[in-house]
Every structure is written in structure tokens, then in C-alpha cells.
Design a protein around this motif. Structure first.
Motif, PDB file in Angstrom:
ATOM      1  N   GLY A  12       0.806  -1.213   0.000  1.00  0.00           N
ATOM      2  CA  GLY A  12       0.000   0.000   0.000  1.00  0.00           C
ATOM      3  C   GLY A  12       0.844   1.271   0.000  1.00  0.00           C
ATOM      4  N   ILE A  13       1.989   1.240   0.681  1.00  0.00           N
ATOM      5  CA  ILE A  13       2.872   2.410   0.698  1.00  0.00           C
ATOM      6  C   ILE A  13       3.348   2.726  -0.713  1.00  0.00           C
ATOM      7  N   TYR A  14       3.760   1.688  -1.421  1.00  0.00           N
ATOM      8  CA  TYR A  14       4.267   1.885  -2.780  1.00  0.00           C
ATOM      9  C   TYR A  14       3.170   2.375  -3.725  1.00  0.00           C
ATOM     10  N   LEU A  15       1.968   1.862  -3.556  1.00  0.00           N
ATOM     11  CA  LEU A  15       0.859   2.301  -4.408  1.00  0.00           C
ATOM     12  C   LEU A  15       0.474   3.757  -4.130  1.00  0.00           C
ATOM     13  N   LYS A  16       0.504   4.154  -2.843  1.00  0.00           N
ATOM     14  CA  LYS A  16       0.208   5.541  -2.508  1.00  0.00           C
ATOM     15  C   LYS A  16       1.271   6.485  -3.083  1.00  0.00           C
ATOM     16  N   ILE A  17       2.521   6.107  -2.975  1.00  0.00           N
ATOM     17  CA  ILE A  17       3.600   6.940  -3.513  1.00  0.00           C
ATOM     18  C   ILE A  17       3.501   6.990  -5.039  1.00  0.00           C
ATOM     19  N   TRP A  18       3.164   5.876  -5.659  1.00  0.00           N
ATOM     20  CA  TRP A  18       2.996   5.867  -7.113  1.00  0.00           C
ATOM     21  C   TRP A  18       1.871   6.829  -7.518  1.00  0.00           C
ATOM     22  N   GLY A  19       0.759   6.797  -6.770  1.00  0.00           N
ATOM     23  CA  GLY A  19      -0.340   7.713  -7.044  1.00  0.00           C
ATOM     24  C   GLY A  19       0.064   9.167  -6.844  1.00  0.00           C
ATOM     25  N   LEU A  20       0.817   9.443  -5.798  1.00  0.00           N
ATOM     26  CA  LEU A  20       1.290  10.801  -5.552  1.00  0.00           C
ATOM     27  C   LEU A  20       2.253  11.261  -6.648  1.00  0.00           C
ATOM     28  N   LEU A  21       3.097  10.364  -7.127  1.00  0.00           N
ATOM     29  CA  LEU A  21       3.995  10.699  -8.242  1.00  0.00           C
ATOM     30  C   LEU A  21       3.186  11.011  -9.503  1.00  0.00           C
ATOM     31  N   PHE A  22       2.118  10.272  -9.713  1.00  0.00           N
ATOM     32  CA  PHE A  22       1.248  10.532 -10.860  1.00  0.00           C
ATOM     33  C   PHE A  22       0.611  11.917 -10.750  1.00  0.00           C
ATOM     34  N   PHE A  43       9.818  28.112 -10.918  1.00  0.00           N
ATOM     35  CA  PHE A  43       9.647  27.743  -9.520  1.00  0.00           C
ATOM     36  C   PHE A  43       8.790  26.491  -9.397  1.00  0.00           C
ATOM     37  N   LEU A  44       7.654  26.468 -10.096  1.00  0.00           N
ATOM     38  CA  LEU A  44       6.759  25.302 -10.016  1.00  0.00           C
ATOM     39  C   LEU A  44       7.418  24.050 -10.578  1.00  0.00           C
ATOM     40  N   ILE A  45       8.110  24.174 -11.688  1.00  0.00           N
ATOM     41  CA  ILE A  45       8.773  23.005 -12.277  1.00  0.00           C
ATOM     42  C   ILE A  45       9.815  22.439 -11.330  1.00  0.00           C
ATOM     43  N   ILE A  46      10.597  23.313 -10.719  1.00  0.00           N
ATOM     44  CA  ILE A  46      11.644  22.846  -9.805  1.00  0.00           C
ATOM     45  C   ILE A  46      11.046  22.242  -8.541  1.00  0.00           C
ATOM     46  N   VAL A  47       9.986  22.841  -8.012  1.00  0.00           N
ATOM     47  CA  VAL A  47       9.340  22.295  -6.813  1.00  0.00           C
ATOM     48  C   VAL A  47       8.787  20.903  -7.100  1.00  0.00           C
ATOM     49  N   PHE A  48       8.065  20.741  -8.207  1.00  0.00           N
ATOM     50  CA  PHE A  48       7.518  19.420  -8.539  1.00  0.00           C
ATOM     51  C   PHE A  48       8.634  18.404  -8.785  1.00  0.00           C
ATOM     52  N   MET A  49       9.702  18.836  -9.435  1.00  0.00           N
ATOM     53  CA  MET A  49      10.825  17.939  -9.699  1.00  0.00           C
ATOM     54  C   MET A  49      11.466  17.468  -8.391  1.00  0.00           C
ATOM     55  N   LEU A  50      11.709  18.400  -7.466  1.00  0.00           N
ATOM     56  CA  LEU A  50      12.335  18.033  -6.193  1.00  0.00           C
ATOM     57  C   LEU A  50      11.421  17.147  -5.351  1.00  0.00           C
ATOM     58  N   LEU A  51      10.128  17.418  -5.373  1.00  0.00           N
ATOM     59  CA  LEU A  51       9.193  16.563  -4.634  1.00  0.00           C
ATOM     60  C   LEU A  51       9.191  15.142  -5.184  1.00  0.00           C
ATOM     61  N   LYS A  52       9.150  15.014  -6.505  1.00  0.00           N
ATOM     62  CA  LYS A  52       9.156  13.674  -7.115  1.00  0.00           C
ATOM     63  C   LYS A  52      10.469  12.961  -6.825  1.00  0.00           C
ATOM     64  N   GLY A  54      12.509  13.451  -4.332  1.00  0.00           N
ATOM     65  CA  GLY A  54      12.547  13.099  -2.915  1.00  0.00           C
ATOM     66  C   GLY A  54      11.718  11.868  -2.599  1.00  0.00           C
ATOM     67  N   LEU A  55      10.543  11.779  -3.196  1.00  0.00           N
ATOM     68  CA  LEU A  55       9.707  10.585  -2.975  1.00  0.00           C
ATOM     69  C   LEU A  55      10.354   9.329  -3.533  1.00  0.00           C
ATOM     70  N   ILE A  56      10.919   9.440  -4.717  1.00  0.00           N
ATOM     71  CA  ILE A  56      11.553   8.272  -5.333  1.00  0.00           C
ATOM     72  C   ILE A  56      12.735   7.802  -4.504  1.00  0.00           C
ATOM     73  N   VAL A  57      13.580   8.736  -4.098  1.00  0.00           N
ATOM     74  CA  VAL A  57      14.764   8.371  -3.323  1.00  0.00           C
ATOM     75  C   VAL A  57      14.370   7.828  -1.957  1.00  0.00           C
ATOM     76  N   SER A  58      13.424   8.483  -1.292  1.00  0.00           N
ATOM     77  CA  SER A  58      13.097   8.059   0.063  1.00  0.00           C
ATOM     78  C   SER A  58      12.358   6.730   0.126  1.00  0.00           C
ATOM     79  N   VAL A  59      11.418   6.491  -0.782  1.00  0.00           N
ATOM     80  CA  VAL A  59      10.609   5.274  -0.670  1.00  0.00           C
ATOM     81  C   VAL A  59      11.125   4.155  -1.562  1.00  0.00           C
ATOM     82  N   PHE A  60      11.277   4.416  -2.863  1.00  0.00           N
ATOM     83  CA  PHE A  60      11.644   3.337  -3.770  1.00  0.00           C
ATOM     84  C   PHE A  60      13.105   2.915  -3.622  1.00  0.00           C
TER      85      PHE A  60
END
Length: 119
Positions: A12-22, A43-52, A54-60
Motif C-alpha cells: 500500500g505504501i508503494y501504491l500511494k507513492i505511485w499515485g502521488l507521483l502521478f 519555480f513550479l517546475i523545480i518544486v515538482f521535480m524536487l518533490l518527485k 525526494g519521494l523516489i529516493v526516500s521510498v523506492f
């Protein structure tokens, strides 16, 4: 039977992160769709890029569960980069001053001090 020991995380954690990445990827696409311009766009492009990222590195890549690996992944590359940039800056200064000392053009003699045959 011997089973491999390791940490198991619920799917479920991986599916939630996948949904958030989407969702974040969709928001990144919408920045271009709505024709944002200037600093707001970047600014928006960089914020979305860093969030994605961060999620990939932290969870996957399981960094959220491995504190020592997280510290090494976050601290070592910038420190190494600073060391290499410092070495490069020292080398650049040495090269700049050496060129100035050995390759500087000779001072030009003024016309009044030149012999008549060279005028």
C-alpha cells in the motif's frame, strides 16, 4: 527451509507513492498546459521535480528506512563537490598567475626612444 531475512514493507505504501507521483507529474504537465511564464513557471517546475525526486529516493530506494545511507547520500556528494571545486579554483588561480608572469606581452617602447631607422 531458510528464508531470506529482510524488512518487508506493505504494498500500500508503494501504491500511494505511485499515485502521488502521478499527481505531481500531472501538475508538472499542467504548468506548461496553462502557459505559466517567467519565474513562476521555473519555480513550479523545480518544486515538482524536487518533490518527485525526494519521494523516489526516500521510498523506492528505501532511504527513509536507512538513516546512515540517507546521510551518506545527502552529505557526501555536496562535500565531495566542494572539495573538487576548491581544487579546481586553486588550479585556475595558479594557471592564471603563471600565464601572466610568463606570457605577458613585453612593454612597448615609446616612439621618441626608438632609433631613427625604426621610425
Amino acid at each position: 527451509m531458510a528464508h531470506a531475512q529482510g524488512q518487508q514493507h506493505p504494498i500500500g505504501i508503494y501504491l500511494k507513492i505511485w499515485g502521488l507521483l502521478f499527481i505531481l507529474s500531472t501538475a508538472s504537465y499542467l504548468v506548461d498546459y496553462f502557459h505559466f511564464q517567467g519565474y513562476l513557471r521555473w519555480f513550479l517546475i523545480i518544486v515538482f521535480m524536487l518533490l518527485k525526486a525526494g519521494l523516489i529516493v526516500s521510498v523506492f530506494m528505501h532511504m527513509v528506512w536507512e538513516r546512515l545511507a540517507l546521510m551518506y547520500a545527502i552529505l557526501v556528494p555536496p562535500l565531495l563537490l566542494l572539495v573538487l571545486l576548491s581544487i579546481g579554483a586553486l588550479e585556475a588561480n595558479y594557471t592564471f598567475f603563471t600565464r601572466g608572469a610568463f606570457l605577458a606581452p613585453a612593454p612597448q617602447a615609446s616612439a621618441q626612444h626608438m632609433p631613427a631607422q625604426h621610425r
